[in-house]
Scaffold this motif. Sequence first.
Motif, PDB file in Angstrom:
ATOM      1  N   ALA A 315       0.850  -1.193   0.000  1.00 30.42           N
ATOM      2  CA  ALA A 315       0.000   0.000   0.000  1.00 30.42           C
ATOM      3  C   ALA A 315       0.883   1.239   0.000  1.00 30.42           C
ATOM      4  O   ALA A 315       1.896   1.296   0.699  1.00 30.42           O
ATOM      5  N   LYS A 316       0.510   2.229  -0.781  1.00 31.40           N
ATOM      6  CA  LYS A 316       1.353   3.411  -0.961  1.00 31.40           C
ATOM      7  C   LYS A 316       0.800   4.664  -0.293  1.00 31.40           C
ATOM      8  O   LYS A 316       1.541   5.625  -0.090  1.00 31.40           O
ATOM      9  N   TYR A 317      -0.487   4.678   0.016  1.00 35.42           N
ATOM     10  CA  TYR A 317      -1.098   5.913   0.497  1.00 35.42           C
ATOM     11  C   TYR A 317      -1.728   5.706   1.866  1.00 35.42           C
ATOM     12  O   TYR A 317      -2.379   4.695   2.128  1.00 35.42           O
ATOM     13  N   ASP A 321      -2.311  11.265   3.112  1.00 33.21           N
ATOM     14  CA  ASP A 321      -2.163  11.627   1.694  1.00 33.21           C
ATOM     15  C   ASP A 321      -3.478  12.068   1.072  1.00 33.21           C
ATOM     16  O   ASP A 321      -3.485  12.538  -0.067  1.00 33.21           O
ATOM     17  N   ILE A 322      -4.572  11.891   1.803  1.00 36.57           N
ATOM     18  CA  ILE A 322      -5.886  12.292   1.267  1.00 36.57           C
ATOM     19  C   ILE A 322      -6.128  13.754   1.634  1.00 36.57           C
ATOM     20  O   ILE A 322      -6.346  14.091   2.797  1.00 36.57           O
ATOM     21  N   MET A 358      -7.179   5.130  -3.448  1.00 35.61           N
ATOM     22  CA  MET A 358      -6.402   5.762  -2.381  1.00 35.61           C
ATOM     23  C   MET A 358      -7.030   5.474  -1.025  1.00 35.61           C
ATOM     24  O   MET A 358      -6.319   5.205  -0.047  1.00 35.61           O
ATOM     25  N   PHE A 359      -8.338   5.490  -0.938  1.00 39.95           N
ATOM     26  CA  PHE A 359      -9.009   5.144   0.320  1.00 39.95           C
ATOM     27  C   PHE A 359      -8.742   3.687   0.688  1.00 39.95           C
ATOM     28  O   PHE A 359      -8.555   3.363   1.860  1.00 39.95           O
ATOM     29  N   ALA A 360      -8.734   2.810  -0.304  1.00 39.21           N
ATOM     30  CA  ALA A 360      -8.466   1.391  -0.029  1.00 39.21           C
ATOM     31  C   ALA A 360      -7.058   1.214   0.545  1.00 39.21           C
ATOM     32  O   ALA A 360      -6.858   0.467   1.514  1.00 39.21           O
ATOM     33  N   ALA A 366      -3.985   1.514   7.866  1.00 39.71           N
ATOM     34  CA  ALA A 366      -4.422   1.895   9.211  1.00 39.71           C
ATOM     35  C   ALA A 366      -5.003   0.717   9.981  1.00 39.71           C
ATOM     36  O   ALA A 366      -5.383   0.867  11.140  1.00 39.71           O
ATOM     37  N   GLY A 367      -5.062  -0.457   9.363  1.00 45.45           N
ATOM     38  CA  GLY A 367      -5.709  -1.602   9.987  1.00 45.45           C
ATOM     39  C   GLY A 367      -4.750  -2.623  10.546  1.00 45.45           C
ATOM     40  O   GLY A 367      -3.524  -2.481  10.447  1.00 45.45           O
ATOM     41  N   PRO A 368      -5.266  -3.692  11.132  1.00 49.40           N
ATOM     42  CA  PRO A 368      -4.431  -4.720  11.756  1.00 49.40           C
ATOM     43  C   PRO A 368      -3.623  -5.539  10.760  1.00 49.40           C
ATOM     44  O   PRO A 368      -2.706  -6.256  11.162  1.00 49.40           O
TER      45      PRO A 368
END
Length: 640
Positions: A315-317, A321-322, A358-360, A366-368
């Motif tokens: 994951a890059k973002y 970044d949003i 980007m949300f994905a 941000a998750g486990p």
Amino acid sequence: MADIAFIAPYEDLAHIARQVSHELGLEVDVYVARVQDGAELARTLAKKNGCQVIVSRGVTAWLIQQAVDLPVVDVPIGGYDILRAYYQAKQFGGPIGIADVPDVIQGLESLEAILGETFIKYTLKDQQDDIRRGIMALKEAGAEVVIGKIAMAREARNFGLNSVIITSGKEAVIQALKEAERVLQVRRQEKRRAEQLKAILDFAYDGIIALDEEGRITVFNPVAEKLSGWRAEDAIGRPVTEVIPAAQCHILLKTGKPELGELLEIGSTRVVANRVPIIVDDRVVGVVTTFQNISSLQSLEHKVRRRLAGRGHVAKYSFNDILGESPELKEAVRLAREYAAVQSTVLIYGETGSGKEMFAHAIHLAGPRRDGPFVAVNCAALPENLLESELFGYAEGAFTGARKGGKPGLFELAHEGTIFLDEIGEMSPRLQARVLRVLEEGEIMRLGDDRIIPVNVRVIAATHRNLAQMVKEQAFREDLYYRINVLNLEIPPLRNRGSDVLLLAEHFLQEFCRQLQRPVVKLSPEATRELLQYRWPGNIRELRNCMERLALRCREKTVSAIDVRRALGLESAPEVENLSSGGDGKGLGTDLAGQVNILERSLILRVLAETGGNKAEAARRLGVSRTTLWRKLKGENKGA
């Protein structure tokens, strides 16, 4: 066995040691043995590998120091101890003499001043061979009573002198045991560091060699053994020029300058060497050299690039970044952060180019599962059969041209991580059924294989289409829809985000100006009005493309409204204007086919720009098949 052993030369001292160790809460083994017997006992304790520090007194302590390779704490003779012996000696009358080591003799000056009496003193050069000589010197100097340790007192009686043993009191024993405890803690720390260093040296991927200031090897780890062919026990202690002449480590002892990334050959192996001097008080006292096998480095780099960056499985973002301050976007980010904390399936709605991927990325990071892979696939970009083999992989021989050994699918590669199924609404019903099985059973089967492979993945899906309506029209499986629509997130289109348009435009404009190494241009008030009034059907992707065109084409310091309109394709380009006016007079004004082709090309390029180069989406907007779009683009290139 306790870590601290107290070897007392006499029983009274042993009794005090037991009492003090109990009061201090220390675990101490107490023994009674003196001189050679004490030294032999110390050897036995050292061999059992339990004792770490020995406490003793006088000659016995000195002999123990010679006998074992352990720290030995000597019970000190304090002022109270000497004062006690002095008053006992006064009962015999006559001058008082004392023979002892320099530390004790030097400490008598203050005591003499307090007592108003001068001792006859003799300083021993060591604690064994010189005792007889010292007692003789005291007698010749007129001493009639000798105070001292057990050995001195016994020797004084041999010369016919009265003697008093200086015994150690409780204060001295307390001081000695506290010192022993401190030494034990330091020894434990040193042992931990030594074990850590050994583990680092033994299990490092690099060959490691250390030299002393004479250029002799002091450290030679297993990788260095493998690279050089030398055993560590044979190499340590030898000059490095004998063991690995090509290493040239000894040169740094003279230059003191680090040398990094040097290419060398050690035996038949090519390595990268890093040589660093060890400098203490501005003096080079050694060198540390590390070696890395070049072929191993190349293989590792290839593996990392292929499995991570090359395949895009990271994951890059993040949410940082949003960009945007509109309430609609902030609400979407708030919900996404909540969804990131759980592992349920997420369905992201949003128009093309609005930032669904980007949300994905951000939800994953941000998750486990942030430390697991992030695998993204666009379901609209691949034909059905190719998408199936990409998602589920295939076994060897599954079809003509199948890779030897087969190939893992994206669901396998996303194991313990997240798979992002973009444009899931474009997936065929047959593939929808296979994806549903993965979600329900947590297992996949490669094409052409009969083996079940369990997978543990979190699914984030995205679409710009109305899946609920597609379910009603039987264009999308109802069971899959409810399976992926556990949590849903709607990304607001750019036209509903107000001044976020300007914030993003400035960001992209600065980004592209820096990339093109051009002065940063500013948006004029008229340009900002154009940006705010535009509907942005391509959303952020279209805005980004527009800013890239402006950064490339704008020659002024300020972007005007006409610049924005041209970048958006709302103003006629110069070549189109020339067409309408007859151009260069070569008959283009009357060549209807030529004008149609050029206008068609202009329209295709503009839609492609709005979709960020997504040919499938561009074909959908233009109402043609992807094959037709490809043929027209190919025809354009031939005519160029």
